[in-house]
Write an enzyme that holds these catalytic residues in place. Structure first.
Site, PDB file in Angstrom:
ATOM      1  N   TYR A  43       0.861  -1.181   0.000  1.00  0.00           N
ATOM      2  CA  TYR A  43       0.000   0.000   0.000  1.00  0.00           C
ATOM      3  C   TYR A  43       0.898   1.232   0.000  1.00  0.00           C
ATOM      4  O   TYR A  43       2.048   1.166  -0.428  1.00  0.00           O
ATOM      5  CB  TYR A  43      -0.947  -0.076   1.222  1.00  0.00           C
ATOM      6  CG  TYR A  43      -2.149   0.828   1.090  1.00  0.00           C
ATOM      7  CD1 TYR A  43      -2.988   0.727  -0.028  1.00  0.00           C
ATOM      8  CD2 TYR A  43      -2.433   1.781   2.053  1.00  0.00           C
ATOM      9  CE1 TYR A  43      -4.073   1.573  -0.168  1.00  0.00           C
ATOM     10  CE2 TYR A  43      -3.518   2.621   1.916  1.00  0.00           C
ATOM     11  CZ  TYR A  43      -4.338   2.514   0.808  1.00  0.00           C
ATOM     12  OH  TYR A  43      -5.396   3.358   0.676  1.00  0.00           O
ATOM     13  N   LYS A  98     -20.791 -20.511  -8.434  1.00  0.00           N
ATOM     14  CA  LYS A  98     -19.978 -20.546  -9.650  1.00  0.00           C
ATOM     15  C   LYS A  98     -18.551 -20.080  -9.333  1.00  0.00           C
ATOM     16  O   LYS A  98     -17.578 -20.663  -9.804  1.00  0.00           O
ATOM     17  CB  LYS A  98     -20.628 -19.626 -10.676  1.00  0.00           C
ATOM     18  CG  LYS A  98     -20.101 -19.798 -12.066  1.00  0.00           C
ATOM     19  CD  LYS A  98     -20.942 -20.789 -12.809  1.00  0.00           C
ATOM     20  CE  LYS A  98     -20.446 -20.957 -14.218  1.00  0.00           C
ATOM     21  NZ  LYS A  98     -21.371 -21.772 -14.991  1.00  0.00           N
TER      22      LYS A  98
END
Lengths: 451, 157
Positions: A43, A98
């Protein structure tokens, strides 16, 4: 609503466990975080530099971010399983499921993305807007004929692979099954008569793949709920406006030499193969109709949860090879054999799209995989437990993408096979570790293991 | 440019059934675009009598004949505007080609034959009418140098 004879109530069990686990997937870091200071890499301030570089060359997002392995599973919830239009929230568990399969079988990070854009243009706009976040889009459970327009247009407008599993996934695995079934009966698929019963997403896509595979359109008959798609059908001009995909089939197949309004049994007279992808049976396809088909007939009855005709009925009527969508009968025509590998392959070469020829490459690889293991009347397709199938499909699709000049990275078959094995293998190994350490709690209710 | 083997001609006695079928298809197609085009219950019969009138020579009608099969037709009537310089207009109200023969220039052929026929009768303006929402017709005529000309408003009474 357990099916007759079934001991497990999957519906009840599913609700209990969905509630217990609070859904099915989560994100987990894959980089070292040894101390808080590491965040200076991942970051700010460090991350600013990858950002600057990508801003100058957006394709670098495939190298410097997780985009290369992340897809969206997108649905508006308008045609979910056999449940119909149950809305985006209702579709979420299916999309999440899925995503679970994508990760488990293909090593692909998939994000369920259900939304309220019912209007096709809005749907397409949404896809364009989210394109920068993903390496691919898997469309799912969208009503027909809207789904055809959205897929066609999205493939044109987006520079990442877009796949509608209910079309291409089902069509590709069906084609694979047909290739091997025709081999067993010793007929040439390109010289045979093939009847497609049901003109929804799956069969319309199958028609397109069959044509691309070299089956002359005149050898194919497609029927919808009103009968044979025929250029002289009364509603043909209406179809030109409302459903140009059916219209095109009617014109190209010329109704397979039948007359408009001919009944289904007439279409099946002398036919070599029937692919039914219509509505749950039994009794949707009648034994008497199958009896009219040619010798060594091939019957695929793909409706779930109950096929259009029971396999034993089709066999009694003379069919030699029967396939269904169910795992408890031989020859399961299952999308899950296709989509994890297809996306593994296109993501690994940073493909810009998935073409019909790439879907055919997946189908041929699936067929070859089963053939190498010895095809029989009750084994025309691999089963989901055959783990090697997913990297194989990935390798075939990746190589095709490179061949067609649609990949941002080049590769060879063996290189991709290795890479896909490694990525999928690592996913499973990580999962096994978490599971065996007890970090995923044991299910409080369960089904008997021999089920 | 045109499909080989297509003969453009006036309709004959023996064309009655086929021409009626084409007329019916034309109206059924346009029914899609505007509720005011909803077909009458006995449209089949009315199509037959319309075919009879066209065969008898009402207005201008040309059919496209492919070895005895009528693949399409065009029909126009004559509208008079006595005060205008172009005092007679041929108004195309029906044009249809069977789906399996589309994309081969037959509609263009029909249109050109019609323009030849009206022009040899001294008519110098051809117009076409179709439901506003019929984008297929709009595309067809725009591509062939027709321009927007009249507005027709409708109100049920």
């Amino acid at each position: 609503m357990a099916e007759k004879g079934e001991k497990v109530n999957w519906y009840e069990l599913s609700v209990k466990l969905h509630r217990f686990y609070g859904g099915k997937i989560e994100t987990i870091p894959k980089v070292p975080v040894r101390r808080i200071k590491d965040f200076a890499i991942w970051y700010t301030p460090g991350v600013a530099e990858p950002s600057r570089l990508i801003s100058k060359d957006p394709d670098l997002s495939f190298e410097l971010t997780s985009r290369w392995n992340t897809i969206a599973v997108v649905s508006d919830g308008t045609r979910v399983l056999g449940l119909g239009n149950i809305g985006p929230e209702g579709a979420y568990p299916v999309m999440e499921g899925k995503a679970l399969i994508f990760k488990f079988l293909g090593g692909v990070d998939a994000v369920p993305l259900v939304h309220r854009a019912r209007d096709p243009e809005k749907f397409l706009e949404l896809l364009e807007l989210i394109e920068p976040a993903f390496g691919g889009i898997n469309l799912e459970d969208i009503e027909s004929p809207k789904c055809f327009h959205i897929l066609d247009e999205a493939r044109k407008r987006l520079n990442i692979p877009v796949w509608h599993d209910d079309q291409q996934g089902t069509a590709a695995v069906t084609l694979a099954g047909l290739i091997n079934a025709f081999k067993i009966v010793g007929k040439d698929i390109r010289k045979s008569r093939i009847v497609l019963f049901g003109a929804g997403a799956a069969n319309i896509a199958l028609y397109r793949l069959l044509k691309a595979y070299g089956v002359p359109p005149e050898n194919i008959v497609v029927l919808d709920s009103k009968g044979v798609l025929h250029p002289d059908r009364e509603d043909i001009d209406k179809l030109m406006i409302s459903h140009p995909w059916k219209y095109q089939i009617a014109i190209e197949t010329k109704g397979g030499g039948l007359r408009p309004g001919d009944p289904i049994w007439k279409a099946l007279e002398g036919a070599d193969a029937l692919v039914a992808a219509s509505r749950p049976g039994p009794g949707v396809i009648k034994k008497e109709w199958v009896a009219k088909m040619a010798k060594d007939a091939i019957v695929f009855a793909e409706a779930n949860p109950v096929p259009e005709i029971w396999p034993w009925e089709a066999k009694e009527a003379g069919a030699r090879i029967v396939a269904t969508g169910r795992s408890d009968f031989p020859n399961q025509v299952n999308n899950s054999l296709v989509f994890p590998g297809v996306f593994r392959g296109v993501l690994d070469v940073r493909a810009r799209t998935i073409t019909d020829t790439m879907a055919i490459a997946a189908a041929e690889e699936l067929a070859r995989f089963a053939e190498e293991r010895g095809i029989r009347e009750d084994y025309i397709l691999p089963t989901m437990e055959e783990w090697e199938v997913y990297p194989r499909v990935a390798a075939a699709v990746a190589v095709k993408a490179v061949e067609e000049g649609l990949a941002r990275k080049t590769t060879t078959y063996n290189e991709e096979l290795e890479r896909a094995r490694r990525i999928i293998g690592l996913t499973r190994e990580k999962y096994e570790t978490i599971w065996s350490k007890g970090l995923i709690p044991k299910p409080p209710v369960d089904y008997p293991e021999n089920e | 440019m045109y499909e080989a083997g297509i003969v453009y001609r006036k309709p004959l006695e023996g064309d009655r059934e086929q021409l009626a079928n084409l007329i019916l298809r034309f109206y059924r197609f346009n029914e899609e675009f505007d509720p005011a085009w909803a077909l009458a219950g006995d449209a089949d019969n009315r199509a037959l009598s319309l075919a009879d009138r066209y065969i008898a020579g009402e207005g201008y009608t040309i059919v496209a004949d492919h070895e005895g099969e009528l693949t399409g037709f065009i029909h126009a009537y004559v509208q008079e505007y006595p005060l205008l310089e172009n005092s007679k207009q041929a108004v195309i109200v029906e044009l249809y080609v069977k789906p399996q023969y589309r994309g081969r220039g037959i509609a263009t052929g029909l249109l050109e034959k019609l323009m030849e026929a009206v022009s040899s009768d001294g008519i110098s303006v051809v117009t076409a009418m179709f439901p506003t929402a019929n984008f297929v017709a709009e595309r067809f005529y725009s591509k062939r140098k027709f321009r927007r000309y009249l507005q027709i408003y409708l109100r049920e009474v």
